[in-house]
Structures are given as C-alpha cells and as structure tokens.
Design a protein around this motif. Structure first.
Motif, PDB file in Angstrom:
ATOM      1  N   VAL A   1      -9.557  -0.101   1.951  1.00 21.53           N
ATOM      2  CA  VAL A   1      -8.855   0.910   2.749  1.00 21.53           C
ATOM      3  C   VAL A   1      -8.779   2.206   1.938  1.00 21.53           C
ATOM      4  O   VAL A   1      -8.200   2.211   0.848  1.00 21.53           O
TER       5      VAL A   1
ATOM      6  N   ASP B   1      -5.718   6.394   4.378  1.00 18.94           N
ATOM      7  CA  ASP B   1      -5.406   5.505   5.512  1.00 18.94           C
ATOM      8  C   ASP B   1      -4.335   4.473   5.179  1.00 18.94           C
ATOM      9  O   ASP B   1      -3.977   3.640   6.002  1.00 18.94           O
ATOM     10  N   ARG B   2      -3.842   4.505   3.886  1.00 17.28           N
ATOM     11  CA  ARG B   2      -2.846   3.486   3.518  1.00 17.28           C
ATOM     12  C   ARG B   2      -1.453   3.922   3.908  1.00 17.28           C
ATOM     13  O   ARG B   2      -1.142   5.100   3.932  1.00 17.28           O
ATOM     14  N   GLU B   3      -0.592   2.968   4.173  1.00 20.44           N
ATOM     15  CA  GLU B   3       0.792   3.281   4.574  1.00 20.44           C
ATOM     16  C   GLU B   3       1.599   3.770   3.380  1.00 20.44           C
ATOM     17  O   GLU B   3       1.407   3.275   2.269  1.00 20.44           O
TER      18      GLU B   3
END
Ligand code: CMC
Length: 392
Positions: free
Chosen positions: A386, A390-392
């Motif tokens: 990822v 795009d990571r939280e």
C-alpha cells in the motif's frame, strides 16, 4: 516437510539425547552421570563434579590435581579484561557484565577458540577459571574494593572467596563450614539437563558459534526470574512481604488469586512434580550455616512458614508446586555476605561445568544439526503493497 505441531515451551519435545544428567521429576531424583546428587553434595568437591560432568567419570587423585593446577594457573585476567570490568558502573547488574565478559574472553585468548580437542580443552579450563575470577572481582568492585590478583596453587573455592571478600591485605579468614557450603551450592547447580540456559547454550553452539559465545548466551537466559534469577527474586519477595506488613497467609492468598501476577518465587518446576532434591539439601545446610554465621533467622523462619502453608494448600497441592533449589539459596548467599544481585552470578558459576559438558557432548554427537524450530504461520496470507498516501 511433514506435520508440524506447536509445543510452546517445549513441554513435550526432546531436542537431543544426553548421557550427562538424569532427572526423575515425579520422584525427586537427580543424578550426574548416574551418581545421586545427595552423595555428590555430601562427599565431592566442585572441581571433581566438573570433571565428572565434562569427562564422564570422577577424577582420580592425579587427574583432580592436574585440573586444579590448570584452573589455578588460568585464573588471572588479561589487563584488557580488567579494564573491561572496570568500565561498568559499580552498581551494574553483574549478570549483564558477566555475559559480556564471557563473550569478550574469546578475543583475548584466540588460541582457545575453535572446535579442535586442544582448543576446547583450553577453553574449558579458561572458562572454569576465569568465570570464578570475573564473578569474585564483580563482588569486590560492587563493595567499592579494587581488584586483587588471584594466587596460583590455591583451592578453587578458597581463591574465589579470597578475591571476593579479602580486605586490602589480600587475606581473609573463611570459616571451613562456609567454604564447604559454597562448594556444595556450586555442586547442586552444576547441571540440570535441558533447562532454559543449557538449551540456549546448545542451540547457539549448534550454529558452530564458539563455546565462549554459547555460554555467554546461557548467562543471559539464566538471568530471567523464571530461571536462575529466581534466587534473587525469592529474597526480594521475602523482603517485600516484610515491608508490606502482610502476613504470610495474606501473601499466599494473593498468589493464589493471581490478581497482581504474583508468583511464589522459588516454587514450582517444569520437571519436578515433587520436592526438588537440591532444595532439600540446601534447606538442610541452611540451618547450620545460618546458625554459625548469625544469618537472618527471621527471614529463614518466614520462608519455612511460607513453605509449610503452601505445601498444605489445595492450590499448590493440585498443581504439584514444591520449593525448588532457588527458594532457600538466597538466604545462604546473603548470610555469607553476597548482595542480592550476586545470587544469580553464583548460580552461573555453578552451572558452568554443565554448560561446557553439554556444548562438548553436542559437538561430538554426529546427530547434531543446527537448532531451527518450525512455526505455524497465522498472519495474513498475501496482500499488495500500500503506497504511503493510501494508508490510513
Ligand atoms: N507460584 C504460583 N503459581 C505457580 C507457580 C508459582 N511459583 N509456578 C507455577 N504456578 C501455577 C501456574 O500459575 C499454573 O497455574 P494454572 O494451571 O492455574 O494456570 C500452574 O502452576 C502451572 O504453571 P506453569 O507456569 O504452566 O508451569 P511451567 O512448567 O511452565 O513453569 C516455572 C515452571 C518454574 C517457570 C514456574 O513454576 C515458575 O514460574 N516458578 C517461579 C519461578 C522459579 O522459582 N523459577 C526457578 C525454577 S528452578 C531453578 C531454575 O531453573 O533456575
């Protein structure tokens, strides 16, 4: 690769076969090379037992004299090793210094590093000799003293105690009963088959790491409170009970409750489901030695009371929890003059012949393979990378 089953703590997995030590945990039996621990404790000396464990037989008089001489000749430390020991804070935990020191020894004595007979024999003598010197130096340093030179030709235990306890003159008067008690405690600790530290020595050695590196790893494994560190933890526990104002009964109730994660340190054993035969010997000599030295009888009485309560309590009966070797040893070490932090190094000094014997046995066993347990993977099977944005 066949069926892999998980066995946490190796409760039921044998890693090797061995001719060194026999334990029957249900019946409280311990034998070194077939000799009952009680007979060895009563009649032999530590270096005799070291010879027995390492070479398989009790030494005759010439063999013992020769071992004594060789060990005595190697007790001195290289100036670099002394500088190494002096570099640590005086209140450094001696187990941390000891593991570093044993690993470092190999760099000063490269002629003893290797897997040939000559190297292993020399390393054996170096380790028996220099572990005693390092630990007695650490005891001395911890009390603010300067290092003193070992003398050649002395008896192993005498020299150990002289370096540890002598005043500026280099002399000390050791009561023969104290000397005997130290010899006996070392014998009781000399081997215990595939315990955590010995298994560590074997697994490190199985990669063909040298014997110094392997026993240094053994020291770090021994330091934990569930293993050799239990002797220090037991005495701290006795002190805490006294300071807390709790009765012994209240403390036992807390242990049974498991509320604060408290365990009765010095109790229970993976293999012994009856009284640890080493614990029985220690308890026997504690009476005489504490009497002689005017030791802490109040704590000894409290420990005996703890034992009595635990042994008649359903919780401990059901789980077959009995005092182990570490329950009473701290009281003896304390009475002799060692601070709490020196208890586990004393265990290490005693265990050294066992570690050496197992390393040598493993090295000569044609079935030895590098120790490499399997696992059962329980993580995510596969996923795509990822990107950061795009990571939280
Ligand atoms: N105090 C209270 N409960 C205990 C104790 C103890 N000292 N030891 C084990 N138990 C309980 C444990 O809670 C478990 O109960 P349950 O079945 O309700 O979950 C049951 O007894 C079995 O214990 P375990 O932890 O599964 O047993 P183990 O074989 O894995 O552990 C031990 C052995 C020695 C690590 C453990 O008995 C212990 O932690 N003892 C205290 C530390 C100690 O004295 N260590 C020195 C060992 S002898 C010398 C050496 O090897 O250095």
């Amino acid at each position: 690769t066949g069926l892999v089953t998980v066995d946490p703590g190796f409760m039921n997995t044998a890693s090797c076969s061995s001719e060194i030590t026999y334990i029957d945990g249900d019946n409280g039996i311990l034998r070194y090379r077939g000799y009952p621990i009680e007979q060895l404790a009563q009649q032999s000396t530590f270096l005799e037992v070291a010879h027995l464990l390492i070479h398989g037989e009790l030494p005759n008089a010439d063999q013992l004299a020769s071992l004594n001489n060789r060990v005595s000749r190697h007790m001195h430390l290289h100036e670099g090793m002394k500088a190494f020991l002096n570099a640590f804070p005086r209140d450094a935990h001696p187990m941390a210094v000891l593991s570093g020191a044993l690993s470092a020894l190999s760099t000063f004595y490269p002629e003893s590093v290797g897997r040939g007979d000559y190297e292993i024999e020399l390393a054996t003598v170096q380790l028996l000799a220099k572990t005693a010197t390092v630990i007695s130096y650490l005891q001395r340093r911890g009390r603010g003293g300067d290092l003193i030179e070992p003398r050649r030709g002395g008896h192993y235990v005498d020299e150990f105690l002289r370096i540890a306890f002598s005043d500026g003159s280099g002399e000390v008067d050791i009561d023969p009963e104290v000397r005997r008690a130290v010899d006996l405690l070392l014998i009781l600790h000399a081997d215990h088959e595939q315990n955590c530290s010995t298994s560590t020595v074997r697994i490190v050695g199985s990669s063909q790491a040298n014997i110094y590196a392997s026993v240094a790893a053994g020291v770090t494994a021994l330091s934990g409170p569930l293993h050799g560190g239990a002797n220090e933890a037991a005495l701290r526990m006795f002190d805490q009970i006294k300071e807390s104002g709790d009765t012994v009964e209240q403390f036992v109730a807390k242990v049974k409750d498991k509320a604060e994660g408290a365990r009765l340190m010095g109790f229970g054993h993976r293999v012994y489901k009856s009284y640890d035969p080493r614990g029985a010997v220690v308890k026997g000599v504690a009476d005489t030695v504490l009497e002689k030295l005017g030791g802490d009888n109040q704590t000894f009485d409290m420990a005996k009371r703890l034992e009595e309560i635990a042994l008649s309590d359903e919780y401990f009966i059901e789980r077959k929890l009995y005092p182990n070797v570490d329950f009473y040893t701290g009281l003896l070490y304390s009475a002799i003059g060692f601070p709490h932090t020196m208890f586990t190094p004393l265990f290490a000094l005693g265990r050294m012949p066992g570690w050496i014997a197992h390393y040598r046995e493993m090295m000569h066993d044609p079935r030895t393979k590098i120790g490499r347990p399997r696992q059962i993977y329980t993580g995510v099977v596969e996923r795509d990378y990822v990107p950061m944005e795009d990571r939280e």
